[in-house]
Design an enzyme around this catalytic site. Structure first.
Site, short mmCIF file in Angstrom:
data_model
loop_
_atom_site.label_atom_id
_atom_site.label_comp_id
_atom_site.label_asym_id
_atom_site.label_seq_id
_atom_site.Cartn_x
_atom_site.Cartn_y
_atom_site.Cartn_z
N GLU A 58 0.88 -1.17 0.00
CA GLU A 58 0.00 0.00 0.00
C GLU A 58 0.91 1.22 0.00
OE1 GLU A 58 -2.67 2.39 3.09
OE2 GLU A 58 -3.28 0.29 2.91
N CYS A 92 -0.99 9.43 3.07
CA CYS A 92 -0.80 8.86 1.73
C CYS A 92 -2.00 9.09 0.82
CB CYS A 92 -0.49 7.36 1.82
SG CYS A 92 -1.84 6.37 2.51
#
Length: 318
Positions: A58, A92
């Site tokens: 991820e 993120c």
């Protein structure tokens, strides 16, 4: 503390720097999950490769927000401004850059500035505004701004109280808007992961889509507008880990959809109900033969005759 409640064979926390992480990634795990930057993700994948360890990554990337001409301006500006300033842009899923219709640039700059002035009238001693995580990141972000300033980029620092920021001691950097920075600058090429919001203008939707596709595939893409035709056009002609329409980041919290990246922004999904369960499961097939066991054994023996050949083809559906 954790040993009091959980067996260390089942759950353990190991702390350390990059050398510990490198050793950890090289161990023979059944599956490895990593969350972080794309360049570090490459190293994790490389370390896991000799053991053929499956890896879920991820990562991040330059998450775009595309604002259509018919978007609700006040709502869009509020969501983008307040989201980008959360944790000083060190998330993120944050919007890395915004694509705006050229004729709406000045209005959105005014609205975003007003939103941030309201949210953070002061930075110094403000517990609601986050510091940059460490000195290295602080210097990296300031380096991006310095490079952009030296190249003549229009920078708008949102500092309503005219405080002495950036503040190196507290590692505070106010949110700065970078208007149409040159494409070869760091803030245009690399994930910012900090309190800088690049704004690019477009004159046609095809131009905006081409801009998105000129970058690596992002972890998320945010679309603001009402036109279903235009929204579907962007979704169908671009690639990203996930998409939010008139919202930010909420797809990642869904319990019914898997969340993750694609390409440079990651691989695999480990969040989201059934998707997460399947990610950490091995679909092992087990077959037990019944009363036909004595017949299938004879068919598997390489005795080539027409009768056996006919039976075998029937069993295989040929």
């Amino acid at each position: 503390m954790s040993q009091q409640y959980l067996n260390e064979k089942n759950f353990a926390v190991v702390t350390g720097e990059a050398d510990i992480a490198a050793q950890f990634s090289a161990l023979d795990w059944d599956k490895l999950v990593f969350t972080g930057g794309s360049e570090t993700g490459k190293k994790v994948l490389s370390a896991a490769a000799p053991n053929l360890t499956p890896v879920v990554l991820e990562l991040g990337g330059k998450n775009p927000a595309v604002v259509l001409p018919d978007a609700n301006k006040q709502m869009t500006a509020a969501k983008i401004a307040r989201s980008r300033s959360g944790n000083s842009g060190q998330i993120c899923l944050d919007t890395d850059y915004v694509l705006l219709p050229t004729d709406q640039l000045d209005e959105y700059v005014r609205l975003i500035t007003a939103q941030l002035a309201q949210a953070f009238p002061t930075y110094i001693n403000n517990s609601e505004y986050s510091a940059i995580i460490n000195d290295r990141s602080y210097d990296r972000i300031l380096g991006m701004l310095t490079e952009a300033r030296q190249r003549g980029t229009r920078l708008i620092t949102i500092n309503p109280n005219n405080e002495l920021v950036p503040d190196v001691k507290r590692r505070l950097i106010p949110l700065t808007l970078a208007i149409n920075p040159d494409r070869d600058l760091q803030i245009a090429r690399n994930e910012i992961f900090g309190p800088i919001l690049s704004i690019f203008t477009y004159d046609s939707l095809d131009e905006a889509i081409a801009f998105i596709n000129s970058h690596e595939k992002p972890l998320a893409m945010y679309l603001f507008g009402r036109s279903s035709r235009h929204l579907n056009q962007i979704i169908s002609q671009t690639s990203s880990g996930g998409v939010d329409i008139n919202e930010l980041s909420l797809h990642a919290g869904s319990h019914s959809m898997g969340f993750g990246g694609v390409g440079y922004s990651g691989m695999g999904r480990y969040k989201g109900g059934k998707t997460g369960f399947e990610t950490f499961s091995n679909q092992k097939s087990v077959y037990k033969q019944g009363v036909l066991a004595k017949y299938t054994t004879r068919l598997m023996v390489p005795i080539h005759n027409k009768r056996n050949e006919k039976l075998l083809k029937r069993m295989l559906g040929l």
